[in-house]
Every structure is written in structure tokens, then in C-alpha cells.
Design a protein around this motif. Structure first.
Motif, PDB file in Angstrom:
ATOM      1  N   GLN A 243       0.601  -1.334   0.032  1.00 22.61           N
ATOM      2  CA  GLN A 243       0.039  -0.027  -0.072  1.00 22.61           C
ATOM      3  C   GLN A 243       0.824   1.170   0.038  1.00 22.61           C
ATOM      4  OE1 GLN A 243      -2.959  -1.524  -0.962  1.00 22.61           O
ATOM      5  NE2 GLN A 243      -3.700   0.122  -0.084  1.00 22.61           N
ATOM      6  N   ASN A 244       1.586   1.423   0.889  1.00 19.30           N
ATOM      7  CA  ASN A 244       2.302   2.567   1.226  1.00 19.30           C
ATOM      8  C   ASN A 244       3.613   2.332   2.358  1.00 19.30           C
ATOM      9  OD1 ASN A 244       1.209   3.198   3.969  1.00 19.30           O
ATOM     10  ND2 ASN A 244      -0.646   3.775   2.655  1.00 19.30           N
ATOM     11  N   SER A 245       4.397   3.542   2.582  1.00 23.39           N
ATOM     12  CA  SER A 245       5.535   3.172   3.614  1.00 23.39           C
ATOM     13  C   SER A 245       5.087   3.201   4.766  1.00 23.39           C
ATOM     14  CB  SER A 245       6.584   4.592   3.399  1.00 23.39           C
ATOM     15  OG  SER A 245       5.708   5.736   3.511  1.00 23.39           O
ATOM     16  N   SER A 246       3.686   3.789   5.053  1.00 23.18           N
ATOM     17  CA  SER A 246       3.173   3.557   6.649  1.00 23.18           C
ATOM     18  C   SER A 246       2.627   2.296   6.980  1.00 23.18           C
ATOM     19  CB  SER A 246       2.095   4.620   6.853  1.00 23.18           C
ATOM     20  OG  SER A 246       2.526   5.888   6.363  1.00 23.18           O
ATOM     21  N   THR A 247       1.885   1.568   5.842  1.00 22.75           N
ATOM     22  CA  THR A 247       1.327   0.318   6.314  1.00 22.75           C
ATOM     23  C   THR A 247       2.255  -0.946   5.654  1.00 22.75           C
ATOM     24  OG1 THR A 247       0.094   0.268   4.034  1.00 22.75           O
ATOM     25  CG2 THR A 247      -0.875   1.440   5.982  1.00 22.75           C
ATOM     26  N   GLY A 248       3.066  -0.587   4.634  1.00 24.71           N
ATOM     27  CA  GLY A 248       3.861  -1.746   4.113  1.00 24.71           C
ATOM     28  C   GLY A 248       2.909  -2.752   3.286  1.00 24.71           C
ATOM     29  N   ILE A 249       3.162  -4.209   3.103  1.00 26.10           N
ATOM     30  CA  ILE A 249       2.335  -4.988   2.422  1.00 26.10           C
ATOM     31  C   ILE A 249       1.332  -5.541   3.309  1.00 26.10           C
ATOM     32  CG2 ILE A 249       2.420  -7.306   1.440  1.00 26.10           C
ATOM     33  CD1 ILE A 249       5.282  -6.595   0.586  1.00 26.10           C
ATOM     34  N   VAL A 250       0.003  -5.279   2.982  1.00 23.81           N
ATOM     35  CA  VAL A 250      -1.112  -5.654   3.837  1.00 23.81           C
ATOM     36  C   VAL A 250      -2.101  -6.512   3.256  1.00 23.81           C
ATOM     37  CG1 VAL A 250      -0.772  -3.813   5.500  1.00 23.81           C
ATOM     38  CG2 VAL A 250      -2.121  -3.558   3.464  1.00 23.81           C
ATOM     39  N   GLU A 251      -3.052  -7.101   3.715  1.00 24.60           N
ATOM     40  CA  GLU A 251      -4.397  -7.638   3.164  1.00 24.60           C
ATOM     41  C   GLU A 251      -5.486  -6.836   3.708  1.00 24.60           C
ATOM     42  OE1 GLU A 251      -7.056 -11.417   4.487  1.00 24.60           O
ATOM     43  OE2 GLU A 251      -4.865 -12.015   3.584  1.00 24.60           O
ATOM     44  N   ARG A 252      -6.244  -6.441   2.700  1.00 26.04           N
ATOM     45  CA  ARG A 252      -7.389  -5.557   3.182  1.00 26.04           C
ATOM     46  C   ARG A 252      -8.724  -5.952   2.091  1.00 26.04           C
ATOM     47  NH1 ARG A 252      -4.383  -4.045   6.445  1.00 26.04           N
ATOM     48  NH2 ARG A 252      -3.558  -1.935   7.090  1.00 26.04           N
ATOM     49  N   PRO A 253      -9.697  -5.626   2.908  1.00 30.24           N
ATOM     50  CA  PRO A 253     -11.042  -5.845   2.255  1.00 30.24           C
ATOM     51  C   PRO A 253     -11.116  -4.923   1.021  1.00 30.24           C
ATOM     52  CG  PRO A 253     -11.559  -4.864   4.169  1.00 30.24           C
ATOM     53  CD  PRO A 253     -10.169  -5.217   4.217  1.00 30.24           C
ATOM     54  N   LEU A 254     -12.025  -5.175   0.051  1.00 28.77           N
ATOM     55  CA  LEU A 254     -12.097  -4.373  -1.206  1.00 28.77           C
ATOM     56  C   LEU A 254     -12.423  -2.798  -0.775  1.00 28.77           C
ATOM     57  CD1 LEU A 254     -13.601  -6.496  -4.130  1.00 28.77           C
ATOM     58  CD2 LEU A 254     -11.207  -5.762  -3.873  1.00 28.77           C
ATOM     59  N   ASP A 255     -13.575  -2.839   0.369  1.00 31.34           N
ATOM     60  CA  ASP A 255     -14.271  -1.736   0.496  1.00 31.34           C
ATOM     61  C   ASP A 255     -13.362  -0.868   1.344  1.00 31.34           C
ATOM     62  OD1 ASP A 255     -14.276  -3.058   2.790  1.00 31.34           O
ATOM     63  OD2 ASP A 255     -16.291  -3.093   3.200  1.00 31.34           O
ATOM     64  N   TYR A 256     -12.027  -1.372   1.752  1.00 30.79           N
ATOM     65  CA  TYR A 256     -11.031  -0.463   2.410  1.00 30.79           C
ATOM     66  C   TYR A 256     -10.720   0.573   1.493  1.00 30.79           C
ATOM     67  CZ  TYR A 256      -6.408   0.823   4.099  1.00 30.79           C
ATOM     68  OH  TYR A 256      -5.398   1.298   4.455  1.00 30.79           O
ATOM     69  N   ASP A 257     -10.474   0.263   0.324  1.00 32.81           N
ATOM     70  CA  ASP A 257      -9.984   1.409  -1.149  1.00 32.81           C
ATOM     71  C   ASP A 257     -10.373   0.456  -2.327  1.00 32.81           C
ATOM     72  OD1 ASP A 257      -9.035   3.129  -2.447  1.00 32.81           O
ATOM     73  OD2 ASP A 257      -6.965   2.507  -1.968  1.00 32.81           O
ATOM     74  N   MET A 258     -11.675   0.864  -2.502  1.00 31.71           N
ATOM     75  CA  MET A 258     -12.346   0.294  -3.891  1.00 31.71           C
ATOM     76  C   MET A 258     -11.692   0.468  -4.976  1.00 31.71           C
ATOM     77  SD  MET A 258     -14.751  -1.760  -4.667  1.00 31.71           S
ATOM     78  CE  MET A 258     -15.754  -2.081  -3.391  1.00 31.71           C
ATOM     79  N   PRO A 259     -10.923  -0.528  -5.731  1.00 33.03           N
ATOM     80  CA  PRO A 259     -10.358  -0.245  -7.125  1.00 33.03           C
ATOM     81  C   PRO A 259     -11.275   0.309  -8.231  1.00 33.03           C
ATOM     82  CG  PRO A 259     -10.796  -2.694  -6.666  1.00 33.03           C
ATOM     83  CD  PRO A 259     -11.460  -2.072  -5.485  1.00 33.03           C
ATOM     84  N   THR A 260     -10.513   0.662  -9.276  1.00 32.62           N
ATOM     85  CA  THR A 260     -11.212   1.244 -10.370  1.00 32.62           C
ATOM     86  C   THR A 260     -11.573   0.185 -11.369  1.00 32.62           C
ATOM     87  OG1 THR A 260     -10.027   3.239 -10.308  1.00 32.62           O
ATOM     88  CG2 THR A 260     -11.193   2.827 -12.168  1.00 32.62           C
ATOM     89  N   GLY A 261     -10.780  -1.034 -11.492  1.00 34.93           N
ATOM     90  CA  GLY A 261     -11.067  -2.154 -12.492  1.00 34.93           C
ATOM     91  C   GLY A 261      -9.973  -3.187 -12.301  1.00 34.93           C
ATOM     92  N   ALA A 262     -10.021  -4.023 -13.018  1.00 30.53           N
ATOM     93  CA  ALA A 262      -9.452  -5.312 -12.938  1.00 30.53           C
ATOM     94  C   ALA A 262      -8.967  -5.965 -14.127  1.00 30.53           C
ATOM     95  CB  ALA A 262      -9.860  -6.439 -12.049  1.00 30.53           C
ATOM     96  N   VAL A 263      -7.795  -6.519 -14.505  1.00 25.45           N
ATOM     97  CA  VAL A 263      -7.449  -7.521 -15.634  1.00 25.45           C
ATOM     98  C   VAL A 263      -7.183  -8.771 -14.929  1.00 25.45           C
ATOM     99  CG1 VAL A 263      -6.633  -5.440 -16.858  1.00 25.45           C
ATOM    100  CG2 VAL A 263      -4.993  -6.611 -15.254  1.00 25.45           C
ATOM    101  N   ARG A 264      -7.328  -9.988 -16.126  1.00 22.39           N
ATOM    102  CA  ARG A 264      -7.019 -11.108 -15.796  1.00 22.39           C
ATOM    103  C   ARG A 264      -6.145 -11.614 -16.984  1.00 22.39           C
ATOM    104  NH1 ARG A 264     -12.467 -13.993 -15.615  1.00 22.39           N
ATOM    105  NH2 ARG A 264     -12.511 -12.921 -13.510  1.00 22.39           N
ATOM    106  N   VAL A 265      -5.027 -12.271 -16.463  1.00 19.22           N
ATOM    107  CA  VAL A 265      -3.887 -12.655 -17.383  1.00 19.22           C
ATOM    108  C   VAL A 265      -3.555 -14.015 -17.045  1.00 19.22           C
ATOM    109  CG1 VAL A 265      -2.783 -10.426 -17.116  1.00 19.22           C
ATOM    110  CG2 VAL A 265      -2.147 -12.150 -15.335  1.00 19.22           C
ATOM    111  N   LEU A 266      -4.449 -15.110 -16.326  1.00 21.18           N
ATOM    112  CA  LEU A 266      -4.432 -16.403 -16.098  1.00 21.18           C
ATOM    113  C   LEU A 266      -5.050 -17.251 -16.967  1.00 21.18           C
ATOM    114  CD1 LEU A 266      -4.061 -16.495 -12.286  1.00 21.18           C
ATOM    115  CD2 LEU A 266      -2.265 -16.866 -13.954  1.00 21.18           C
TER     116      LEU A 266
END
Length: 266
Positions: A243-266
Motif C-alpha cells: 500500500q504505502n510506506s506507513s502500512t507496508g504489505i497488507v491484506e485488506r477488504p475491497l471496501d477498504y479502498d475500492m479499485p477502479t478496475g481489474a485485468v485477468r492474465v491467467l
């Protein structure tokens, strides 16, 4: 005529005295010399010996020498007192300076100890927080992994293993990542090479709606091709991202910060 007139006198002719001769000689020579005969000096009034006449000067010289020595001694004593006073003053000033330096050193040592204790406390809190996140991750990872298979499961497992590490802009691991560096490293685990930055990753594969997400999809914030942030969807309405330098690598629910879109590469 007296009967004795022709009888020779038995008296010796009187010789003129020395003073008379001198007087006559002086008159004859055109000047007058008067000789005054002093009183007869008694025999016992002879001139005193030299030793007696020099006794007083000798005593006076001794006294002067003694006085000079006393003055020199007084000066030396005064000099010694002054020297001792200066030495005492120097010692006193040195003691004061040493006390000041010691107090300053003690103050710095206390400050350093306090800073060290504060650092240790924060490290302990961070360790406890990581342990708590690890426990939470263990609890939450089963559902997300159970819904993912194959390459998606491997990508999610890698992302979960990085939770708690630091966010560092431009870093690609292994001790720290930025958002696109984490996504790139996770997909490389399954042999997929992605662009290094968020803008390029947001245009890979196929665009999908947020209501049709699958584990392993790439979430992005911003618009496709100009995204400013990316993360990995792990299922059950959650994502993992740097996320950022304050939180580092975290796990969050989507409603924590709703994304704009998504792509699928698998």
C-alpha cells in the motif's frame, strides 16, 4: 757701669723658634704666614687602631646584607604564595570542567539509553503486530486459497508470504516491494512476465468487471494504461498489496479502498 757689665753671661743665646723663623721668612718673601700652635695632645689620645674605626661600617654592611636577604626571602615567599594560588585556581577550574564534562556525558548516556529503550519498545510492538498479522493471515488464508487453484493459488501464496514487509518505492524484493514490484514478483512465480510499472500492468490480459472477479486477478486504481496503484485479488472480497510506506504489505477488504478496475492474465 754695672760691675757685671763686663762679665760674660752664662746664658745660651736664645735661638729663634721655628714659628719666628717662618714668620720672618714669610715677611721676607713678601707674604705673611701665621702658624698657630694647637694645644698639646695627651699621649694617651693617640689615633685609634684601624680595626676599631672600621667596626661600625662592618656592622652596617652586615645589617644591610641581612636586610637584603630578608627582602629576597619575603619576595620569594610572596612569589611562592602567588604560584600556589595560581596552581590552586587552575586545579579548581580543571575540577569544574571535569565535573561539567561528566555531567554532560551522563546526560548524553541517559538520552542514548532512553532512545535505545524507545527503539526496543517500538521493535517489540512491531514484532507483536507482525505476529498478530501472521495469525490473522493463517486464519484468512485457508478460505482464499481453497477457492484458488493452480497458478492462482501459487500467486496468492507468494503474496501472503510477503505480508508485513516494508513498502519501498522502486523495490522489487525480496525484503521490500512497491505495489507493481510485488505483483510482478508474484506472477513471475508461475512463469508470467509482467511490465514493471502499474500503467503497463493495468493493460495486460483481459479487462473484467469488479462484480466478476476471480482469485489471481490484478486490481488497479486509476484508469487502464495510466493506473497509479495495483494489487492482487485473493478471493472472498479481499486483496493483498504493497500500500504505502506507513502500512507496508497488507491484506485488506475491497471496501477498504475500492479499485477502479481489474485485468485477468491467467
Amino acid at each position: 757701669m754695672s760691675p757685671n757689665a763686663l762679665i760674660p753671661s752664662h746664658r745660651k743665646p736664645r735661638r729663634p723658634s721655628a714659628s719666628s723663623r717662618a714668620l720672618r721668612a714669610g715677611v721676607t718673601g713678601g707674604f705673611l704666614t701665621l702658624a698657630v700652635t694647637g694645644a698639646t695632645v695627651p699621649a694617651n689620645a693617640a689615633e685609634k687602631p684601624v680595626s676599631e674605626t672600621q667596626e661600625m661600617p662592618t656592622i652596617t654592611t652586615a645589617l644591610a646584607t641581612s636586610a637584603a636577604r630578608s627582602a629576597d626571602t619575603a619576595k620569594q615567599v610572596a612569589f611562592n604564595y602567588e604560584l600556589q594560588a595560581r596552581q590552586d585556581s587552575a586545579v579548581s577550574q580543571a575540577d569544574k570542567a571535569a565535573e561539567k564534562d561528566k555531567a554532560e556525558a551522563v546526560k548524553k548516556a541517559k538520552a542514548a539509553a532512553k532512545k535505545k529503550a524507545e527503539k526496543a519498545r517500538k521493535a517489540e510492538e512491531a514484532a507483536q503486530a507482525r505476529a498478530s498479522r501472521s495469525t490473522e493471515r493463517s486464519t484468512l488464508s485457508a478460505p482464499s486459497s481453497s477457492s484458488a487453484t493452480g497458478s492462482a493459488a501459487a500467486i496468492i501464496a507468494f503474496a501472503e508470504a510477503q505480508i508485513g514487509k516494508s513498502y519501498v518505492l522502486g523495490s522489487s524484493g525480496p525484503s521490500s516491494y512497491d505495489c507493481s514490484g510485488l505483483v510482478q514478483a508474484a506472477y513471475k512465480r508461475v512463469g508470467i512476465d509482467l511490465p514493471r510499472v502499474s500503467q503497463g500492468q493495468s493493460t495486460q490480459g483481459t479487462q473484467v468487471g469488479l462484480d466478476n472477479l476471480q482469485p489471481g486477478d490484478i486490481l488497479y486504481w486509476g484508469s487502464a494504461g495510466s493506473a497509479y496503484h495495483v494489487a492482487i485479488y485473493i478471493g472472498d472480497g479481499k486483496f493483498i498489496g504493497a500500500q504505502n510506506s506507513s502500512t507496508g504489505i497488507v491484506e485488506r477488504p475491497l471496501d477498504y479502498d475500492m479499485p477502479t478496475g481489474a485485468v485477468r492474465v491467467l
